[in-house]
Every structure is written in structure tokens, then in C-alpha cells.
Design a protein around this motif. Structure first.
Motif, PDB file in Angstrom:
ATOM      1  N   MET A   1    -100.298  42.640 -22.670  1.00 27.15           N
ATOM      2  CA  MET A   1     -99.691  42.967 -21.385  1.00 27.15           C
ATOM      3  C   MET A   1     -98.219  43.301 -21.622  1.00 27.15           C
ATOM      4  SD  MET A   1    -100.569  42.848 -17.950  1.00 27.15           S
ATOM      5  CE  MET A   1    -101.865  41.656 -17.828  1.00 27.15           C
ATOM      6  N   LYS A   2     -97.770  44.371 -20.990  1.00 26.79           N
ATOM      7  CA  LYS A   2     -96.362  44.773 -21.033  1.00 26.79           C
ATOM      8  C   LYS A   2     -95.747  44.536 -19.657  1.00 26.79           C
ATOM      9  CE  LYS A   2     -96.243  46.703 -25.180  1.00 26.79           C
ATOM     10  NZ  LYS A   2     -95.341  46.411 -26.252  1.00 26.79           N
ATOM     11  N   TYR A   3     -94.431  44.389 -19.658  1.00 27.22           N
ATOM     12  CA  TYR A   3     -93.693  44.153 -18.429  1.00 27.22           C
ATOM     13  C   TYR A   3     -92.689  45.276 -18.256  1.00 27.22           C
ATOM     14  CZ  TYR A   3     -95.753  39.625 -19.189  1.00 27.22           C
ATOM     15  OH  TYR A   3     -96.656  38.617 -19.420  1.00 27.22           O
ATOM     16  N   LEU A   4     -92.721  45.926 -17.099  1.00 26.43           N
ATOM     17  CA  LEU A   4     -91.795  47.007 -16.807  1.00 26.43           C
ATOM     18  C   LEU A   4     -90.735  46.473 -15.853  1.00 26.43           C
ATOM     19  CD1 LEU A   4     -91.168  49.970 -17.376  1.00 26.43           C
ATOM     20  CD2 LEU A   4     -92.625  50.572 -15.430  1.00 26.43           C
ATOM     21  N   ILE A   5     -89.502  46.388 -16.332  1.00 24.55           N
ATOM     22  CA  ILE A   5     -88.379  45.885 -15.554  1.00 24.55           C
ATOM     23  C   ILE A   5     -87.872  47.019 -14.657  1.00 24.55           C
ATOM     24  CG2 ILE A   5     -85.967  45.156 -15.728  1.00 24.55           C
ATOM     25  CD1 ILE A   5     -86.771  43.663 -18.286  1.00 24.55           C
ATOM     26  N   VAL A   6     -87.716  46.693 -13.366  1.00 26.33           N
ATOM     27  CA  VAL A   6     -87.249  47.673 -12.388  1.00 26.33           C
ATOM     28  C   VAL A   6     -85.975  47.109 -11.743  1.00 26.33           C
ATOM     29  CG1 VAL A   6     -87.887  49.124 -10.428  1.00 26.33           C
ATOM     30  CG2 VAL A   6     -89.676  48.249 -11.960  1.00 26.33           C
ATOM     31  N   PRO A   7     -84.804  47.446 -12.299  1.00 22.21           N
ATOM     32  CA  PRO A   7     -83.543  46.926 -11.762  1.00 22.21           C
ATOM     33  C   PRO A   7     -83.199  47.529 -10.407  1.00 22.21           C
ATOM     34  CG  PRO A   7     -83.276  47.671 -14.026  1.00 22.21           C
ATOM     35  CD  PRO A   7     -84.594  48.195 -13.530  1.00 22.21           C
ATOM     36  N   GLY A   8     -82.197  46.926  -9.783  1.00 22.51           N
ATOM     37  CA  GLY A   8     -81.700  47.418  -8.508  1.00 22.51           C
ATOM     38  C   GLY A   8     -80.440  48.243  -8.659  1.00 22.51           C
ATOM     39  N   LEU A   9     -79.738  48.381  -7.557  1.00 19.55           N
ATOM     40  CA  LEU A   9     -78.496  49.145  -7.501  1.00 19.55           C
ATOM     41  C   LEU A   9     -77.545  48.702  -8.610  1.00 19.55           C
ATOM     42  CD1 LEU A   9     -76.941  51.249  -5.752  1.00 19.55           C
ATOM     43  CD2 LEU A   9     -76.025  49.309  -4.467  1.00 19.55           C
ATOM     44  N   TYR A  10     -76.934  49.641  -9.289  1.00 16.17           N
ATOM     45  CA  TYR A  10     -75.972  49.446 -10.381  1.00 16.17           C
ATOM     46  C   TYR A  10     -76.611  48.949 -11.677  1.00 16.17           C
ATOM     47  CZ  TYR A  10     -73.034  49.395  -6.179  1.00 16.17           C
ATOM     48  OH  TYR A  10     -72.467  49.690  -4.969  1.00 16.17           O
ATOM     49  N   ASN A  11     -77.934  48.837 -11.735  1.00 12.20           N
ATOM     50  CA  ASN A  11     -78.641  48.365 -12.929  1.00 12.20           C
ATOM     51  C   ASN A  11     -78.396  46.863 -13.096  1.00 12.20           C
ATOM     52  OD1 ASN A  11     -80.146  48.333 -15.307  1.00 12.20           O
ATOM     53  ND2 ASN A  11     -78.954  49.923 -16.314  1.00 12.20           N
ATOM     54  N   SER A  12     -79.065  46.252 -14.009  1.00 14.52           N
ATOM     55  CA  SER A  12     -78.884  44.822 -14.295  1.00 14.52           C
ATOM     56  C   SER A  12     -77.993  44.692 -15.524  1.00 14.52           C
ATOM     57  CB  SER A  12     -80.241  44.164 -14.553  1.00 14.52           C
ATOM     58  OG  SER A  12     -81.035  44.223 -13.389  1.00 14.52           O
ATOM     59  N   GLY A  13     -76.836  44.094 -15.330  1.00 17.62           N
ATOM     60  CA  GLY A  13     -75.842  44.008 -16.394  1.00 17.62           C
ATOM     61  C   GLY A  13     -76.179  43.001 -17.482  1.00 17.62           C
ATOM     62  N   PRO A  14     -75.241  42.776 -18.396  1.00 16.67           N
ATOM     63  CA  PRO A  14     -75.490  41.961 -19.584  1.00 16.67           C
ATOM     64  C   PRO A  14     -75.829  40.497 -19.302  1.00 16.67           C
ATOM     65  CG  PRO A  14     -73.186  42.650 -19.478  1.00 16.67           C
ATOM     66  CD  PRO A  14     -73.913  43.357 -18.387  1.00 16.67           C
ATOM     67  N   GLY A  15     -75.398  39.924 -18.170  1.00 16.33           N
ATOM     68  CA  GLY A  15     -75.703  38.527 -17.863  1.00 16.33           C
ATOM     69  C   GLY A  15     -76.890  38.340 -16.939  1.00 16.33           C
ATOM     70  N   HIS A  16     -77.563  39.418 -16.597  1.00 13.61           N
ATOM     71  CA  HIS A  16     -78.691  39.363 -15.660  1.00 13.61           C
ATOM     72  C   HIS A  16     -79.950  38.882 -16.379  1.00 13.61           C
ATOM     73  CE1 HIS A  16     -81.553  40.697 -12.605  1.00 13.61           C
ATOM     74  NE2 HIS A  16     -80.527  40.935 -11.797  1.00 13.61           N
ATOM     75  N   TRP A  17     -80.773  38.107 -15.689  1.00 14.05           N
ATOM     76  CA  TRP A  17     -82.012  37.602 -16.288  1.00 14.05           C
ATOM     77  C   TRP A  17     -82.924  38.727 -16.742  1.00 14.05           C
ATOM     78  CZ3 TRP A  17     -86.329  39.119 -13.659  1.00 14.05           C
ATOM     79  CH2 TRP A  17     -86.173  39.469 -12.307  1.00 14.05           C
TER      80      TRP A  17
END
Length: 178
Positions: A1-17
Motif C-alpha cells: 500500500m502506498k500513501y499519497l500526501i495531499v498538502p493544503g495551501l502553501y504546501n506542508s513545510g519542513p516541520g509538518h507531520w
């Protein structure tokens, strides 16, 4: 199984889970890359998501979305079907209907039809971008399980969750049901 990360506005920065999960598990987590993270256009974001989902059609996927990424996933699910998408995790969906950010208006209204796969909505009781009562309404409309994560803000890097182990446990539970 693969996981596709879908960030929000401004993308998910370096400290984001989301970024931490992608860094910790590079063979399992992959990010949707939008052309413009700062001035999103709904159809562009949905099309980019669809392109990446289609490109992974030989691999079962779980979508892991945050904030505006959640609303992007819901719009995608209303128009497309992909049998290899097995589940959806929606974390801190953004209330694009009540937001004062003009760049989010294109994503309103929020679709209120049932999602075609097992899904979970994880919300915070003190999220500045969506009242928990609104997230409960969306979860019910989408046929999603609603989880109150407590008073953890927008469940982003400002929440200082690090690898957000509780989120990984929720994802594992969703994976087991997929």
C-alpha cells in the motif's frame, strides 16, 4: 500500500507531520506537487491530484490530506473514480465557505455527497480554520468516521506534533480496514 500526501495551501513545510512522514518513510509516502501552492485554483489542484492517482494505478493508495488538500480530495472524489484508492484520511479540513482568504473561494461550496471509500476526518476542537461542529457535519455527509484530536490547533507544524504518532496509528487503523 502506498500513501499519497495531499498538502493544503502553501504546501506542508519542513516541520509538518506530512513532511515528516514522507521523510521517514520515503518508499511509502509520496506528495502531490501542485503548480502554485500560494494561489490555488480548484480545477488545477484536482487535475494534479487526478494525474498522480492515475499514474499510480497499479498500486493500492490511501490518500492522506491536510487542510485545503482535504477539500481538494473531496472535489476529486465527486468527479472521478479510482478503484485503487482504498481509503481517505482527511486531517483538519479547511472551511473554504467561511474563510476570509480570497484564495480559497474557488473551492466553495464544499461537496456534501458520500465518499466512495472508507474515510476518516480528524479535527481539532480549536482549529482556527474550521469549527469542529462544521467538521462533524462534513464527516456525516461524506460517510466518514469523525475523530476529535483535542485542542491541537490546525494539526500542522504550528501544533508541534513532530511525527504525529497518533496520526500514524489512525492511518494504520484505516489501512487495516481498506
Amino acid at each position: 500500500m502506498k500513501y499519497l500526501i495531499v498538502p493544503g495551501l502553501y504546501n506542508s513545510g519542513p516541520g509538518h507531520w506530512q513532511t515528516n512522514w514522507e521523510r521517514k518513510y520515503p518508499n511509502s509516502f509520496h506528495r502531490v506537487e501542485q503548480t502554485n501552492w500560494n494561489e490555488p485554483i480548484k480545477q488545477d489542484w484536482v487535475n494534479k491530484l487526478h494525474t498522480q492517482i492515475t499514474a499510480a494505478e497499479n498500486e493500492p493508495l490511501i490518500l492522506v490530506a491536510h487542510s485545503l488538500g482535504c477539500i481538494t480530495v473531496v472535489h476529486w472524489a465527486m468527479h472521478y473514480c479510482a478503484a485503487h484508492v482504498k481509503a481517505i484520511m482527511l486531517v483538519a479540513p479547511a472551511d473554504v465557505e467561511k474563510s476570509t482568504k480570497k484564495e480559497l473561494r474557488d473551492f466553495a461550496p464544499i461537496p456534501l455527497q458520500s465518499l466512495p471509500v472508507n474515510s476518516v476526518v480528524v479535527a481539532s476542537s480549536n482549529d482556527p480554520y474550521a469549527a469542529i461542529d462544521r467538521t462533524k457535519i462534513w464527516a456525516a455527509a461524506w460517510g466518514s468516521t469523525h475523530i476529535n484530536a483535542g485542542a491541537v490547533g490546525h494539526i500542522n507544524s504550528d501544533s508541534a506534533l513532530g511525527n504525529w504518532e497518533e496520526g500514524l496509528r489512525l492511518l494504520q487503523s484505516l489501512h487495516t480496514k481498506a
